[in-house]
Design a protein around this motif. Sequence first.
Motif, PDB file in Angstrom:
ATOM      1  N   GLY A 529       0.880  -1.024   0.090  1.00 50.07           N
ATOM      2  CA  GLY A 529      -0.079   0.266  -0.438  1.00 50.07           C
ATOM      3  C   GLY A 529       0.736   1.351  -0.034  1.00 50.07           C
ATOM      4  O   GLY A 529       0.097   2.616  -0.567  1.00 50.07           O
ATOM      5  N   GLN A 535       5.955  -1.410  -6.155  1.00 45.46           N
ATOM      6  CA  GLN A 535       6.062  -0.232  -7.316  1.00 45.46           C
ATOM      7  C   GLN A 535       7.760   0.401  -7.263  1.00 45.46           C
ATOM      8  O   GLN A 535       8.318  -0.750  -7.048  1.00 45.46           O
ATOM      9  N   SER A 542      -1.969  10.739  -6.196  1.00 51.66           N
ATOM     10  CA  SER A 542      -2.709  10.337  -6.988  1.00 51.66           C
ATOM     11  C   SER A 542      -1.851   8.986  -7.351  1.00 51.66           C
ATOM     12  O   SER A 542      -2.313   8.093  -8.123  1.00 51.66           O
ATOM     13  N   TRP A 544      -0.880   6.473  -6.100  1.00 51.73           N
ATOM     14  CA  TRP A 544      -1.224   5.485  -4.434  1.00 51.73           C
ATOM     15  C   TRP A 544      -2.366   4.712  -5.718  1.00 51.73           C
ATOM     16  O   TRP A 544      -2.154   3.430  -5.568  1.00 51.73           O
ATOM     17  N   GLN A 545      -3.111   6.056  -6.483  1.00 50.06           N
ATOM     18  CA  GLN A 545      -4.538   4.842  -7.180  1.00 50.06           C
ATOM     19  C   GLN A 545      -3.464   4.518  -8.672  1.00 50.06           C
ATOM     20  O   GLN A 545      -4.253   3.985  -9.187  1.00 50.06           O
ATOM     21  N   ASP A 546      -2.857   5.173  -9.036  1.00 51.54           N
ATOM     22  CA  ASP A 546      -2.886   5.626 -10.444  1.00 51.54           C
ATOM     23  C   ASP A 546      -1.858   4.495 -10.757  1.00 51.54           C
ATOM     24  O   ASP A 546      -1.781   4.018 -12.023  1.00 51.54           O
ATOM     25  N   GLN A 551      -2.106   0.857 -13.763  1.00 57.54           N
ATOM     26  CA  GLN A 551      -3.192   1.775 -12.871  1.00 57.54           C
ATOM     27  C   GLN A 551      -4.050  -0.293 -12.676  1.00 57.54           C
ATOM     28  O   GLN A 551      -4.037  -0.109 -11.434  1.00 57.54           O
ATOM     29  N   GLU A 552      -3.231  -0.834 -12.919  1.00 55.75           N
ATOM     30  CA  GLU A 552      -3.921  -2.223 -13.014  1.00 55.75           C
ATOM     31  C   GLU A 552      -3.077  -3.009 -12.047  1.00 55.75           C
ATOM     32  O   GLU A 552      -3.361  -3.761 -10.986  1.00 55.75           O
ATOM     33  N   SER A 554      -1.547  -0.813  -9.156  1.00 53.20           N
ATOM     34  CA  SER A 554      -1.149   0.030  -8.373  1.00 53.20           C
ATOM     35  C   SER A 554      -1.162  -0.502  -6.975  1.00 53.20           C
ATOM     36  O   SER A 554      -1.632  -1.673  -7.361  1.00 53.20           O
ATOM     37  N   LEU A 556      -2.545   0.736  -4.850  1.00 52.30           N
ATOM     38  CA  LEU A 556      -4.812  -0.196  -4.121  1.00 52.30           C
ATOM     39  C   LEU A 556      -4.522  -0.951  -4.547  1.00 52.30           C
ATOM     40  O   LEU A 556      -5.155  -1.900  -4.050  1.00 52.30           O
ATOM     41  N   GLU A 557      -4.570  -1.732  -5.564  1.00 53.29           N
ATOM     42  CA  GLU A 557      -4.760  -2.656  -6.620  1.00 53.29           C
ATOM     43  C   GLU A 557      -4.428  -3.567  -5.703  1.00 53.29           C
ATOM     44  O   GLU A 557      -5.138  -5.326  -5.210  1.00 53.29           O
TER      45      GLU A 557
END
Length: 653
Positions: A529, A535, A542, A544-546, A551-552, A554, A556-557
């Motif tokens: 996270g 990562q 942004s 964190w989500q992008d 984006q898949e 990320s 968050l995912e």
Amino acid sequence: RILCIIFLWRQKISYFFHLSLNKQNSKTKRSLTAIMTKDDAVPYRPSLHRQSTSRIADEVKAFTTGITFGSGDFVSLFSLFFDNLSTLLGFSGAILGLSGALSTTAAKALLEEILFQRIVPAAGIMLFVGNVYYTWQAIRLSNKYQKAYTAQPYGLNTAGGFPFIFGIIYGVFFSYECAGEACTEAEEIDRVTKAWQVCVTANFLTGCINILLGFFGEFMMSYFPVAAMLVPLAGIGFTWLALNQIAGNFAVPAIGLIPVFLIFTQYYGMGRFHIAKGFYVPEAIPIVAFGCLAGWLYGTQGEIAEPVTGGAWAGDAFIQGFSHVGDYIGTVLPFSIAASFTDMMCLVSAQKAGDPYPIRETMISDGIGTIIGSILGSPFGTVVYIGHPVHKRVGARTGYSIMNGFVYLILCLVGVIPVILSLIPAIAIGPIIFIFGVMICEECTKHIAQRHHACIFFGLFFGVCDYIFTNFVQGQDRPLITTGNSGPYSMSKGSALSAMLWSAIIVYTVDRRWLRASIFCTIAAAFAGIGIMHQEGAVFDSLWQDGTITQETSALEYMIGYLSMAALCLIYFVLQKVAGKKVAEGEEGYENDHGYHQPIDEPGVDDIFATWWEPAERALEMAMQENGEDLKMKEETEAPPEESPEEGIEETA
């Protein structure tokens, strides 16, 4: 001066370093009467309650008399020397690769000066200090436990060095914006200096984090399974120490395959070359000799490099880089944490080989060494190295470590490292390191229960992905990453940490200890996270989500995925409690009981620290028993014969 500082410094903080060690071993406070090695016995009898100066003299005496020079020490010296040499070669080649992007002679000269007159001497000094310290540590523990310890190998942080080069030095260098279309000489010099300073600062922060985590190392050892500590090392051994080292041999098969084949004849086929009277040529010598001769005859080597000006450097580069390191803290944090966990992994492998070492002392010492290295201008950390069980297997004790330190101190300070790198072909060095990578993987299978072997192969995936994307895919290949390869690329980020956590999850899943599996899934979710895993760096706003990749993939995912795993583990935990099997395995009716299986709770899977010092304590007890029996036999043989009553009466008369 360095040796005096080490001994004096130890007097001040020895109680702090060895507090936990003494608590665990209050019953093992007796002195050693002889250090038994493979080749000889070195007598040493320290007395108690001496003054400080006498204690220092006692330490010096123990140090000098405890150094061994057996055949195993020379075999391990070859391996450790070439291992560090190949790492230094890789680091140097990667840094010098930046010269192709420089157009001015002054900037290129500065790049070479930073490498050969700052980074290389700093590495030599730290390798000397670290090897001397860990030699003394092994001798000290040998004295305490009356067993022959093998010193922990010490070297450059291979797993963390390449990410620092490509993630920080390359990142700062290529993100530098010049005023015009082409950089001026002053801008190129600033470009090189800034990239080096930021990486030195990152190395300084890594040392600080290592020291901080050293205070919690023993706590973490109590809750991490053995597999979680050994599998990431197998990943490093399988890729960087094995595959990466023999790749060059297969690029020139006419001369490169023989050194690889000799590895198996020398180390596995018992095909060592006999000289006379039971003396054999050390296994590494034929491999290196053939590789050097064949390389030069075949023409793989170019011109011999010129030596550079010797000496060392010290300055405030680690402070200057703080103004720019913030943009790269996301790269620093994952590898700093991974480096600290790698220390613990190496300690576990040494303990499984029979040589338990103080956890806190080792981690803090490595942190201090890394900090000193950054002050001397090194952007790479120096850490306890993987491979201790292999060095112990070949018969090494303490001499190989200190010899390696002295050799590197001399070579790095006199400026001949460029000459050595140009003299020795890669096909001669690679196979020596390759065998240690293979043996590390072997050790992993020995100390992990067979039912957990699935986690070994799964854990290797992360190391392989890291090796591929670090070695072969750089920034200019960005489209290759984002179109179809985002999954393997995200697996490569924080690979050691990912392998460690996934190994723990798999071990507890196989053993149906669902609550612990859920806890490790939650820890993985926390690391993912904030971008420490999967990562390109720590994520904020942004990103964190992008995501930093796609984006898949990320943060968050990934966090959602790991938390879902944790929730599923909790469901299994509840089902196990509510609808678990009532009949124990082996009892009548077990097959007809269709409830959920109960957990497997066997000793040795986790809670490593509870039995951490057992190998040393067992050795001490055996030595004390042997000493007691020898003393009893000696007293019986030296005692005067008893007189019979008749003889006594006759003498009296």
